[in-house]
Scaffold this active site. Structure first.
Site, mmCIF file in Angstrom:
data_model
loop_
_atom_site.group_PDB
_atom_site.id
_atom_site.type_symbol
_atom_site.label_atom_id
_atom_site.label_comp_id
_atom_site.label_asym_id
_atom_site.label_seq_id
_atom_site.Cartn_x
_atom_site.Cartn_y
_atom_site.Cartn_z
ATOM 1 N N VAL A 16 -13.397 7.698 -2.358
ATOM 2 C CA VAL A 16 -14.266 7.188 -1.192
ATOM 3 C C VAL A 16 -15.648 7.720 -1.195
ATOM 4 C CG1 VAL A 16 -14.496 6.972 1.092
ATOM 5 C CG2 VAL A 16 -12.344 6.904 0.376
ATOM 6 N N ASP A 34 -17.589 18.696 -4.097
ATOM 7 C CA ASP A 34 -16.118 18.943 -4.141
ATOM 8 C C ASP A 34 -15.776 20.180 -4.746
ATOM 9 O OD1 ASP A 34 -14.061 16.372 -4.684
ATOM 10 O OD2 ASP A 34 -13.588 18.226 -5.643
ATOM 11 N N ARG A 39 -14.069 18.381 -11.942
ATOM 12 C CA ARG A 39 -14.239 17.229 -11.150
ATOM 13 C C ARG A 39 -15.897 17.219 -11.291
ATOM 14 N NH1 ARG A 39 -13.931 11.701 -10.619
ATOM 15 N NH2 ARG A 39 -14.252 10.919 -8.362
ATOM 16 N N THR A 85 -6.805 12.794 4.249
ATOM 17 C CA THR A 85 -5.920 13.086 5.300
ATOM 18 C C THR A 85 -4.461 12.703 5.208
ATOM 19 O OG1 THR A 85 -7.056 11.137 6.277
ATOM 20 C CG2 THR A 85 -7.692 13.193 7.255
ATOM 21 N N THR A 120 -9.453 8.915 7.426
ATOM 22 C CA THR A 120 -8.860 8.140 8.510
ATOM 23 C C THR A 120 -7.937 9.439 9.430
ATOM 24 O OG1 THR A 120 -8.298 6.409 7.117
ATOM 25 C CG2 THR A 120 -6.829 6.652 8.929
ATOM 26 N N CYS A 260 -3.134 5.304 2.055
ATOM 27 C CA CYS A 260 -3.509 4.819 3.426
ATOM 28 C C CYS A 260 -2.372 4.091 3.910
ATOM 29 C CB CYS A 260 -4.684 3.650 3.159
ATOM 30 S SG CYS A 260 -6.211 4.210 2.877
ATOM 31 N N ARG A 331 -1.501 8.574 -5.722
ATOM 32 C CA ARG A 331 -1.141 9.407 -4.688
ATOM 33 C C ARG A 331 -0.183 8.572 -3.691
ATOM 34 N NH1 ARG A 331 -6.962 9.438 -1.855
ATOM 35 N NH2 ARG A 331 -7.163 7.605 -3.137
#
Length: 424
Positions: A16, A34, A39, A85, A120, A260, A331
């Site tokens: 995102v 980050d 990364r 989240t 979220t 999600c 994930r």
């Protein structure tokens, strides 16, 4: 300071945050932060392991810099939080990344700054959970010294058609004036336009029900598949027939994972139970979808037994580990449920996936990916994730990994019915 001159700090550079930082970085100063220094170094070299942003796109963002030093964020005036989240083992919201990000921002927050959350959450989390952290750490007063907003992310990992600028953006702010500024900010990069919600809670609720609705629709077709399988009816054939009606929704059965759909409904149900309401429909759908890994494994076992294949010490090859096709994201992949269930029967499971990182598969799930599985050696082959490479190979090539007496399970009904022994 004019809006165009204000520097943006993007906290979290995953699926995102990075696309967001890149889009803003094409026209205005942006600092991408980050906590993972590896990364950051990879991004400085023009490499994105998520494959969401190409090297030439990173190069286009000439006003974008990267850092893992939180003190570097002090030069920003607008902060956008895009951290994960997740849920914990009890399927309860885990706000730890969000709280830590808020603490990081609180240490550099200045008067007049704006903090926008994209992660979220359940309705109320921004103002009830995050803002108090900002106030405590910064010693500033909310809506007097600093302001907040919420603009939910809508990134679809691996989707090259629906990218950030082409997805309508919901925006909101803690005051009418801040709401206007945040809406104007996103309007500068979102070609599809924006929708300004009347307040932060409305924007939070809108996001969490998007994936809850999708989760319930998939749960319905999963339950239908279970029913039709018991009746000896091909589910895919039923859905194709029903799909000839103009308003029939084209959902398909399958494993529901990812960051999600398999997670967000638990944020809403947590908040509902907190205020004294026990959700019936949402949790029922979650139970169905959470149980699909076990159901898939059971289907395979029954099919193997029907062909007199010895279950204990049998070998099964699973094609695909990521949570969706043509995407490296591991994930919350529910393929792991199938693997765990099969291992409980004493079955040896190998997994191959051209998109997954062997290092990530090992560190996250303890799985050593099979680079070149041996042909003619498996009692069953499951096409679990329909990556483009697997589809291009065709059913015959995938079945070549199996013994003569074996089961080929086309989990997503990618190939013709006659080419597979089993479909969900």
């Amino acid at each position: 300071m004019s809006d165009q001159m204000k520097k943006i700090g993007v906290i979290g550079l995953g699926y995102v945050g990075l696309p967001l930082a890149v889009e803003f970085g094409k026209t205005r100063p942006v600092i991408g932060f980050d906590v993972n220094p590896h990364r950051i170094e990879a991004l400085k070299q023009g490499e994105d392991s998520t494959l969401e942003v190409a090297g030439d796109e990173l190069a286009e963002a000439k006003n974008l810099s990267f850092t893992s030093d939180p003190t570097d964020l002090g030069s920003a005036s607008i902060y956008i939080v895009t951290v994960p989240t997740p849920i914990n083992i009890h399927k309860q919201p885990d706000l730890t990344p969000l709280i830590k990000a808020s603490e990081t921002i609180g240490k550099v927050l200045k008067k007049g700054d704006i903090v926008v959350y994209e992660s979220t959450v359940y309705p109320g989390a921004t103002e009830d959970d995050c803002v108090p952290v900002l106030e405590r750490v910064s010693e500033l007063k909310f809506n007097q010294d600093f302001f907040a907003g919420y603009s939910p992310e809508r990134i679809n990992p691996g989707d090259k058609e629906h990218r950030l600028p082409d997805i309508k953006k919901v925006t909101s702010g803690s005051t009418p004036e801040v709401a206007d500024e945040i809406d104007s900010l996103y309007s500068s990069i979102i070609r599809a336009g924006t929708h300004k919600a009347e307040n932060i809670k409305v924007a939070e609720a809108a996001k969490v029900i998007e994936n809850t609705q999708r989760d319930l629709n998939i749960a319905l077709v999963n339950e239908l598949a279970i029913i039709f399988n018991r009746m000896g009816i091909d589910t895919e054939a039923v859905l194709e027939a029903a799909g000839t009606k103009w308003n029939f929704l084209p959902f398909r059965p399958g494993l529901v994972g990812g960051h999600c759909i398999g997670v967000d409904p638990y944020y809403l149900t947590h908040k509902a139970e907190e205020i004294g309401y026990h959700p019936q429909v949402i949790l029922s759908g979650r139970r169905i979808n959470d149980g699909m890994g076990s159901y898939v494994a059971g289907q395979l076992i029954k099919s193997m037994l029907a062909q007199y294949i010895q279950i204990r010490d049998a070998k099964v090859l699973i094609c695909g580990l990521t949570f969706k096709e043509n995407c490296p994201d591991l994930r919350n992949t529910r393929i792991i449920d199938v693997i765990s269930e099969l291992k409980e029967y004493g079955i040896a499971v190998d997994v191959m996936d051209p998109w997954a990182s062997p290092k990530a598969a090992k560190s996250e799930y303890g799985i050593d990916l099979a680079a070149t599985p041996q042909r003619n050696s498996y009692d069953a082959v499951i096409l679990a994730v329909p990556h483009a490479e697997f589809i291009a190979d065709g059913a015959a090539q995938l079945k070549a990994y199996a013994k003569e007496n074996s089961v080929f399970y086309d989990l997503k009904s990618v190939f013709e019915k006659a080419e597979s022994d089993l479909r969900l």
